[in-house]
Design a protein around this motif. Structure first.
Motif, PDB file in Angstrom:
ATOM      1  N   ALA A 413       0.996  -1.155   0.039  1.00  0.00           N
ATOM      2  CA  ALA A 413       0.010  -0.018  -0.050  1.00  0.00           C
ATOM      3  C   ALA A 413       0.826   1.206   0.112  1.00  0.00           C
ATOM      4  O   ALA A 413       1.621   1.270   0.974  1.00  0.00           O
ATOM      5  CB  ALA A 413      -0.892   0.024   1.052  1.00  0.00           C
ATOM      6  N   ASN A 415       0.413   4.615   0.222  1.00  0.00           N
ATOM      7  CA  ASN A 415       0.114   5.604   0.893  1.00  0.00           C
ATOM      8  C   ASN A 415       0.718   5.543   2.358  1.00  0.00           C
ATOM      9  O   ASN A 415       1.187   6.106   2.885  1.00  0.00           O
ATOM     10  CB  ASN A 415      -1.294   5.984   1.059  1.00  0.00           C
ATOM     11  CG  ASN A 415      -2.009   6.659  -0.148  1.00  0.00           C
ATOM     12  OD1 ASN A 415      -0.913   7.212  -0.919  1.00  0.00           O
ATOM     13  ND2 ASN A 415      -3.183   6.588  -0.303  1.00  0.00           N
ATOM     14  N   GLU A 416       0.301   4.239   2.905  1.00  0.00           N
ATOM     15  CA  GLU A 416       1.038   3.687   4.220  1.00  0.00           C
ATOM     16  C   GLU A 416       2.308   3.589   4.228  1.00  0.00           C
ATOM     17  O   GLU A 416       2.950   4.163   5.100  1.00  0.00           O
ATOM     18  CB  GLU A 416       0.253   2.507   4.832  1.00  0.00           C
ATOM     19  CG  GLU A 416      -1.291   2.505   4.943  1.00  0.00           C
ATOM     20  CD  GLU A 416      -2.040   2.402   3.807  1.00  0.00           C
ATOM     21  OE1 GLU A 416      -1.709   2.421   2.751  1.00  0.00           O
ATOM     22  OE2 GLU A 416      -3.536   2.638   4.033  1.00  0.00           O
ATOM     23  N   ALA A 417       3.164   3.128   3.205  1.00  0.00           N
ATOM     24  CA  ALA A 417       4.566   2.972   3.001  1.00  0.00           C
ATOM     25  C   ALA A 417       5.239   4.225   3.340  1.00  0.00           C
ATOM     26  O   ALA A 417       6.283   4.607   3.925  1.00  0.00           O
ATOM     27  CB  ALA A 417       4.808   2.163   2.092  1.00  0.00           C
ATOM     28  N   GLU A 419       4.112   7.254   4.147  1.00  0.00           N
ATOM     29  CA  GLU A 419       3.895   7.758   5.501  1.00  0.00           C
ATOM     30  C   GLU A 419       4.802   7.345   6.370  1.00  0.00           C
ATOM     31  O   GLU A 419       5.166   8.060   7.370  1.00  0.00           O
ATOM     32  CB  GLU A 419       2.412   7.719   5.734  1.00  0.00           C
ATOM     33  CG  GLU A 419       1.927   8.497   7.074  1.00  0.00           C
ATOM     34  CD  GLU A 419       0.670   8.366   7.628  1.00  0.00           C
ATOM     35  OE1 GLU A 419       0.069   9.179   8.551  1.00  0.00           O
ATOM     36  OE2 GLU A 419      -0.261   7.678   6.976  1.00  0.00           O
ATOM     37  N   ARG A 420       4.944   5.941   6.597  1.00  0.00           N
ATOM     38  CA  ARG A 420       5.938   5.309   7.530  1.00  0.00           C
ATOM     39  C   ARG A 420       7.184   5.676   7.391  1.00  0.00           C
ATOM     40  O   ARG A 420       7.972   6.083   8.334  1.00  0.00           O
ATOM     41  CB  ARG A 420       5.498   3.852   7.554  1.00  0.00           C
ATOM     42  CG  ARG A 420       6.450   3.045   8.823  1.00  0.00           C
ATOM     43  CD  ARG A 420       6.045   1.784   8.581  1.00  0.00           C
ATOM     44  NE  ARG A 420       6.182   1.115   7.309  1.00  0.00           N
ATOM     45  CZ  ARG A 420       5.148   0.654   6.565  1.00  0.00           C
ATOM     46  NH1 ARG A 420       4.275   1.009   6.728  1.00  0.00           N
ATOM     47  NH2 ARG A 420       5.599   0.226   5.297  1.00  0.00           N
ATOM     48  N   GLN A 423       7.785   9.721   8.230  1.00  0.00           N
ATOM     49  CA  GLN A 423       8.057   9.786   9.425  1.00  0.00           C
ATOM     50  C   GLN A 423       9.040   9.186  10.227  1.00  0.00           C
ATOM     51  O   GLN A 423       9.507  10.133  11.008  1.00  0.00           O
ATOM     52  CB  GLN A 423       6.682   9.184  10.271  1.00  0.00           C
ATOM     53  CG  GLN A 423       6.790   9.340  11.644  1.00  0.00           C
ATOM     54  CD  GLN A 423       5.395   8.575  12.376  1.00  0.00           C
ATOM     55  OE1 GLN A 423       4.774   7.871  11.614  1.00  0.00           O
ATOM     56  NE2 GLN A 423       5.285   8.696  13.559  1.00  0.00           N
ATOM     57  N   LEU A 439      -1.111  13.026   0.410  1.00  0.00           N
ATOM     58  CA  LEU A 439      -1.257  11.795   0.040  1.00  0.00           C
ATOM     59  C   LEU A 439      -2.700  11.854  -0.690  1.00  0.00           C
ATOM     60  O   LEU A 439      -3.660  12.421  -0.541  1.00  0.00           O
ATOM     61  CB  LEU A 439      -1.420  10.966   1.301  1.00  0.00           C
ATOM     62  CG  LEU A 439       0.052  10.552   1.961  1.00  0.00           C
ATOM     63  CD1 LEU A 439      -0.475   9.370   3.067  1.00  0.00           C
ATOM     64  CD2 LEU A 439       0.920  10.163   1.000  1.00  0.00           C
ATOM     65  N   GLN A 443      -6.732   4.308  -2.359  1.00  0.00           N
ATOM     66  CA  GLN A 443      -5.838   3.488  -1.697  1.00  0.00           C
ATOM     67  C   GLN A 443      -5.052   2.925  -3.062  1.00  0.00           C
ATOM     68  O   GLN A 443      -5.738   2.222  -4.224  1.00  0.00           O
ATOM     69  CB  GLN A 443      -6.542   2.163  -1.471  1.00  0.00           C
ATOM     70  CG  GLN A 443      -5.843   1.077  -0.732  1.00  0.00           C
ATOM     71  CD  GLN A 443      -5.130   1.426   0.392  1.00  0.00           C
ATOM     72  OE1 GLN A 443      -5.501   2.161   1.393  1.00  0.00           O
ATOM     73  NE2 GLN A 443      -3.973   0.710   0.316  1.00  0.00           N
ATOM     74  N   ASP A 445      -2.411   0.512  -4.404  1.00  0.00           N
ATOM     75  CA  ASP A 445      -1.471  -0.632  -4.410  1.00  0.00           C
ATOM     76  C   ASP A 445      -0.457  -0.898  -5.423  1.00  0.00           C
ATOM     77  O   ASP A 445      -0.949  -0.827  -6.721  1.00  0.00           O
ATOM     78  CB  ASP A 445      -2.498  -1.998  -4.408  1.00  0.00           C
ATOM     79  CG  ASP A 445      -3.133  -2.023  -3.155  1.00  0.00           C
ATOM     80  OD1 ASP A 445      -2.820  -1.441  -2.003  1.00  0.00           O
ATOM     81  OD2 ASP A 445      -4.392  -2.607  -3.042  1.00  0.00           O
TER      82      ASP A 445
END
Length: 585
Positions: A413, A415-417, A419-420, A423, A439, A443, A445
């Protein structure tokens, strides 16, 4: 008639060699068959009209001849209109009876029934003999000639019985006519076989020439080097796509043929072609193609003259164009590959001594109390870490190049990757105040390994941090979806524009504008992206920073989407602002 077997070309056997009769041969036979059938109908009509005229004028009261001619005309017309073209067999089959047999019996009946009227129907027997010779086999043709001869001898005997007298002239005429039928049958059949053989050979040659021409055109069209065919008037007769690309995209090049002297940038090519014609020799030179608004394009040109074309004595000049940039790029790629292998070997040798130096320096620093000595050990530690990073980057190149391309890619994913990773990076570099994250609400992928994405994004962030200012939102990371449903990751910074010399070699290894950089970061990013089916580009764009539009440098990574992502159509790439200085106070 047997012919010598011909050698097959490298294209493989032709249709005739494979025993398959092409449609062209079938059409030719049909045309020949219809020609013979039309001739029979015409002859039947002439016989009917002539016998009708004789009967109407009262020269003969024998109606049997008129009946025979009427029946023959009806039979030939029915065969012409109702029958389909078919090859004659080797024996007296139904096909022979409906065509040649009807002719032989009709002409024999006319010969028997004419009595002593003085009309000789013997020359008409040439038609069935020719028909059997051309459309049938040699045994059928000789058999037809034999049947005609027997009928002529029988007619001579019948005439001798009806009209007493010397029978020698009748039998001699029948015998000579029979011999002539045999000669006509044999010669016509041999000529037909020879013509059919020559036709097959010509068709085979045309087929091979057509395939050869198609292959040549395909090869020329796909060649990376440009090919021009120029005549003595500097007119380009033919040009492949590579040549048209090298010459430029002007309006004059959109046509099939164009003149080299119509563009000022092509003058050197026109002069080289003229020199080739004047000296009648091979020419080679490096020319520069100039166009307004474009930089010069260096091209290596070789010319060759063709043989004289036609009776006019004109020959053509074939010009081979090779882009020097591609040659230099291939040489540079080979040098870089060799340098990469050597660097990897050197890095392996440096790694162990470097680890020993770092460990010894750490042990030495534990026993030192003098601040000056501790400062020296700190310098050794910092430079050892720098060397270790360079060694790891060099080894990363070989690891990227050895990656198994057939292995399935992991889906993550985006967006999640992102953002992590952002950060973690902002906390480690204490850059929360300069980083802004936008972002896409969709979603996303993408097919990319998480660790490789981390390395790509961290490299781009470090590079942006090096040249960005300390203002808020000076570095912006964004994700969005294009209209083609392709995911894009962008890293923007408000750094100064790059020089053209730096931008030209931006993704090359060991190239950097900073003296303390190894020049491998962007190169590794490109290799990682290409290994995952993605691409990375640089561009100068404008972004909104603190409410005003600011120009900056941006790196865009375009991913390969493994499957349609939910909600993409509704979002249409809409951005969500999430500044890190607000999310992480």
């Amino acid at each position: 008639m047997s012919t010598q077997p011909e050698a097959h070309s490298w294209f493989g056997p032709s249709l005739l060699d494979a025993g398959i009769e092409p449609a062209e041969s079938t059409r030719e036979f049909s045309r020949l068959w219809r020609g013979f059938m039309t001739a029979r109908v015409t002859l039947g009509l002439v016989l009917l009209l002539s016998q009708g005229a004789i009967y109407a004028l009262g020269h003969s009261q024998n109606t049997s001849l008129l009946v025979v001619c009427s029946g023959y005309f009806a039979a030939t017309l029915a065969v012409r209109l109702l029958s389909r073209p078919r090859q004659l067999g080797r024996t007296f089959d139904p096909q022979w009876l409906s065509t040649i047999g009807v002719d032989v019996m009709t002409f024999a009946a006319l010969q028997f029934a004419q009595g002593g009227s003085g009309i000789n129907y013997t020359p008409l027997f040439a038609l069935p003999v020719l028909l059997a010779s051309v459309l049938g086999s040699l045994p059928l043709a000789l058999g037809t000639a034999a049947s005609v001869t027997l009928l002529l001898l029988a007619s001579a005997s019948w005439l001798t019985l009806r009209v007493p007298g010397d029978a020698t002239p009748h039998f001699m005429q029948s015998a000579l006519t029979g011999v002539g039928c045999f000669v006509i049958a044999f010669l016509a059949n041999q000529l037909s076989v020879r013509l059919a053989s020559e036709e097959q050979r010509a068709r085979r040659s045309r087929l091979a020439a057509r395939v050869q021409r198609q292959v040549n055109e395909l090869v020329i069209e796909s060649l990376p080097d440009g090919i021009l065919v120029v005549d003595m008037r500097a007119t380009v007769r033919a040009a492949n796509p590579a040549a048209r690309h090298l010459l430029g995209s002007g309006h004059s090049i959109q046509t099939t043929s164009f003149a080299l002297d119509t563009e000022s940038g092509w003058q050197e090519l026109a002069e080289l072609a003229s020199r080739s014609f004047a000296q009648s020799d091979v020419q080679q030179a490096d020319v520069s193609i100039h166009h307004a608004g474009q930089g010069p394009r260096r091209v290596r040109v070789r010319t060759r003259l063709t043989a004289t074309q036609g009776s006019s004595g004109e020959n053509l000049c074939v010009m081979f164009l090779q882009d020097q940039r591609e040659v230099e790029a291939r040489m540079r790629t080979e040098k870089l590959a060799s340098m990469g292998r050597m660097s990897a070997a050197v890095a392996h040798e440096i790694r162990n001594p470097l680890a020993a130096i770092a460990q010894a320096n750490a042990l030495l620093g534990e026993d030192l109390t003098d601040p000056r000595h501790q400062q020296l050990t700190l310098m050794v530690q910092q430079n050892a870490k720098r060397l270790e990073k360079i060694v790891e980057e060099i080894l990363d190149i070989s690891r990227v190049q050895r990656r198994d391309q057939t292995a399935p890619l992991q889906t993550l994913a985006l967006n999640e990757a992102v953002e992590r990773i952002c950060q973690d990076w902002s906390q480690q570099t204490r850059s929360q105040h300069v980083l802004r994250l936008d972002l896409s609400p969709a979603q996303l992928d993408v097919a990319f390994e998480p660790e490789h994405l981390r390395r790509v994004l961290v490299n781009l962030l470090d590079n942006a941090r090096r040249y960005a200012s300390e203002q808020m939102e000076a570095i912006q990371v964004s994700t969005r979806v294009l209209a083609s449903r392709q995911g894009v990751l962008g890293v923007w910074s408000n750094g100064p524009p790059l020089e053209q010399s730096v931008e030209r070699h931006l993704f090359e290894p060991f190239f950097s504008s900073e003296s303390r950089s190894s020049g491998l970061g962007l190169y590794i990013c490109r290799e990682l992206c290409e290994g995952h089916g993605a691409s990375i580009v640089y561009q100068r764009t404008r972004r909104t920073m603190q409410g005003r539009s600011v120009e900056g440098n941006e790196f865009l990574v375009s991913f390969r989407l493994p499957r349609p992502a939910a909600g993409i159509g509704a979002s249409n790439g809409k951005m969500i602002a999430a500044p890190w200085h607000r999310t992480h106070p």
